[in-house]
Design an enzyme around this catalytic site. Structure first.
Site, mmCIF file in Angstrom:
data_model
loop_
_atom_site.group_PDB
_atom_site.id
_atom_site.type_symbol
_atom_site.label_atom_id
_atom_site.label_comp_id
_atom_site.label_asym_id
_atom_site.label_seq_id
_atom_site.Cartn_x
_atom_site.Cartn_y
_atom_site.Cartn_z
ATOM 1 N N HIS A 10 33.024 31.788 14.663
ATOM 2 C CA HIS A 10 33.926 32.942 14.694
ATOM 3 C C HIS A 10 33.423 33.974 15.708
ATOM 4 O O HIS A 10 32.231 34.274 15.739
ATOM 5 C CB HIS A 10 33.957 33.544 13.281
ATOM 6 C CG HIS A 10 34.876 34.700 13.100
ATOM 7 N ND1 HIS A 10 34.506 35.832 12.410
ATOM 8 C CD2 HIS A 10 36.165 34.907 13.485
ATOM 9 C CE1 HIS A 10 35.518 36.675 12.378
ATOM 10 N NE2 HIS A 10 36.530 36.147 13.023
ATOM 11 N N GLU A 37 36.197 30.429 18.071
ATOM 12 C CA GLU A 37 37.312 31.381 18.079
ATOM 13 C C GLU A 37 36.799 32.630 18.779
ATOM 14 O O GLU A 37 35.633 33.006 18.634
ATOM 15 C CB GLU A 37 37.704 31.702 16.634
ATOM 16 C CG GLU A 37 38.880 32.662 16.482
ATOM 17 C CD GLU A 37 38.506 34.132 16.376
ATOM 18 O OE1 GLU A 37 39.415 34.963 16.257
ATOM 19 O OE2 GLU A 37 37.297 34.470 16.424
ATOM 20 N N ASP A 39 38.421 36.692 20.520
ATOM 21 C CA ASP A 39 39.556 37.618 20.574
ATOM 22 C C ASP A 39 39.782 38.112 21.998
ATOM 23 O O ASP A 39 38.822 38.418 22.719
ATOM 24 C CB ASP A 39 39.264 38.828 19.684
ATOM 25 C CG ASP A 39 38.890 38.418 18.276
ATOM 26 O OD1 ASP A 39 39.746 37.851 17.577
ATOM 27 O OD2 ASP A 39 37.725 38.647 17.880
ATOM 28 N N HIS A 52 37.143 42.556 20.065
ATOM 29 C CA HIS A 52 37.773 42.580 18.736
ATOM 30 C C HIS A 52 38.335 43.949 18.386
ATOM 31 O O HIS A 52 39.510 44.089 18.044
ATOM 32 C CB HIS A 52 36.782 42.147 17.658
ATOM 33 C CG HIS A 52 37.377 42.130 16.288
ATOM 34 N ND1 HIS A 52 37.440 43.262 15.491
ATOM 35 C CD2 HIS A 52 37.975 41.141 15.582
ATOM 36 C CE1 HIS A 52 38.046 42.957 14.356
ATOM 37 N NE2 HIS A 52 38.373 41.680 14.377
ATOM 38 N N GLU A 112 42.280 33.901 20.194
ATOM 39 C CA GLU A 112 43.095 34.841 19.412
ATOM 40 C C GLU A 112 43.548 35.995 20.292
ATOM 41 O O GLU A 112 42.736 36.764 20.812
ATOM 42 C CB GLU A 112 42.332 35.394 18.202
ATOM 43 C CG GLU A 112 43.306 36.198 17.348
ATOM 44 C CD GLU A 112 42.675 37.070 16.281
ATOM 45 O OE1 GLU A 112 41.591 36.767 15.778
ATOM 46 O OE2 GLU A 112 43.317 38.100 15.972
HETATM 47 O O1 G3P Z 1 41.248 33.942 14.052
HETATM 48 C C1 G3P Z 1 40.870 34.298 12.806
HETATM 49 C C2 G3P Z 1 40.104 35.583 12.687
HETATM 50 O O2 G3P Z 1 39.352 35.818 13.837
HETATM 51 C C3 G3P Z 1 40.996 36.739 12.414
HETATM 52 O O3 G3P Z 1 40.315 37.899 12.082
HETATM 53 O O4 G3P Z 1 39.650 40.186 12.608
HETATM 54 O O5 G3P Z 1 38.037 38.368 12.951
HETATM 55 O O6 G3P Z 1 39.950 38.588 14.479
HETATM 56 P P1 G3P Z 1 39.456 38.792 13.075
HETATM 57 MG MG MG Z 2 39.636 36.822 15.701
#
Ligand code: G3P
Ligand code: MG
Length: 258
Positions: A10, A37, A39, A52, A112
């Site tokens: 993540h 993943e 952002d 993020h 994301e």
């Molecule tokens: O993609 C799933 C997750 O990353 C969503 O939450 O806030 O960590 O971007 P966040």
């Molecule tokens: Mg995310």
């Protein structure tokens, strides 16, 4: 339904490295992770960056909204020391730099799309999709000739909580797979996935039930969960039919756990 990797780090390297940085990807590699993943947000001057939070203060020093700040004002800021002094000197990176790194090291991507301001939603989706699509031109062309080709599993999935951003991504790069992100699965989830021509629903494991998971799978969609930090919980949602998940604890959950 989910030809992609099943266990993802993540925000690059979970909580073991500064999130959304190249150090995150490097840390993931050290733990055997080749799937992540991260952002993507736009600066004021429309540079897609890995970020993020919509504002400075937590992972970047200072104040101000990312959407109101140019890349030149962000690029040299300290982005690692907030987590641990050993990461001091780390900087944030552009999407292009993130793509370079992931492609060079064979890291599969869940991109994301995270608009920092509502008025940037469509543009964030469009620019992120175009940037990713440019890197996968050859794979997309091969898939047009042979849709069942092995390249399908290498394509990144574009995901977003923003329906608008994901719709813009669809318009900009229709052949890139999309996952619609929801914290709580709404009653009309399937209509949203159909409109987006999405391949998967991405949701919080905290609000998932075996019934809902069964419905998503029975409808023929991939099902991805964030953010699972406990091996026993990961095993439980696997039983429910979840295809893949991301974790902050790449030290506790093995990259090949599923
Ligand atoms: O993609 C799933 C997750 O990353 C969503 O939450 O806030 O960590 O971007 P966040
Ligand atoms: Mg995310």
């Amino acid at each position: 339904m989910w030809p992609y990797p099943k266990v993802l780090a993540h925000r690059g390297g979970g909580t073991l490295a500064p999130e959304n940085t190249l150090a995150g990807f490097r840390t993931g590699l050290q733990f055997g992770y080749r799937a992540a993943e991260f952002d993507v947000m736009l600066t004021r001057d429309e540079v897609p960056i890995l970020m993020h939070d919509p504002k400075r203060g937590r992972t970047l020093p200072g104040e101000g909204q990312i959407a109101e700040t140019d890349w030149a004002q962000l690029r040299d800021l300290e982005a690692g020391a907030w987590l641990n002094a050993s990461f001091a000197g780390e900087r944030i990176c552009t999407l292009e730099q993130g793509l370079d790194f992931c492609l060079e090291h064979g890291i599969w991507m869940n991109v994301e799309i995270k608009p920092g301001a509502p008025e940037q939603a469509r543009r964030t989706g469009e620019l992120a999709a175009l940037a990713v699509g440019r890197r996968f031109t050859a794979a997309l062309e091969a898939l047009r000739d042979n849709p069942a080709g092995a390249q399908a599993a290498t394509l990144p999935v574009l995901s977003s909580f923003s329906f608008e951003a994901l719709m813009a991504a669809r318009e900009a790069a229709p052949d890139l797979p999309r996952g619609f992100l929801v914290d709580v699965i709404p009653a009309d989830w399937q209509a949203h996935l159909e409109q987006l021509q999405a391949v998967a629903l991405h949701t919080s494991h905290k609000n998932l039930t075996p019934e809902l998971a069964g419905q998503v799978k029975a409808a023929g969609y991939g099902l991805f969960c964030y953010t699972v930090n406990d091996a026993a919980r990961a095993a439980q949602i696997k039983e429910w039919g979840v295809d893949a998940f991301c974790t902050d604890r790449i030290d506790l959950i093995a990259a090949d756990a599923w």
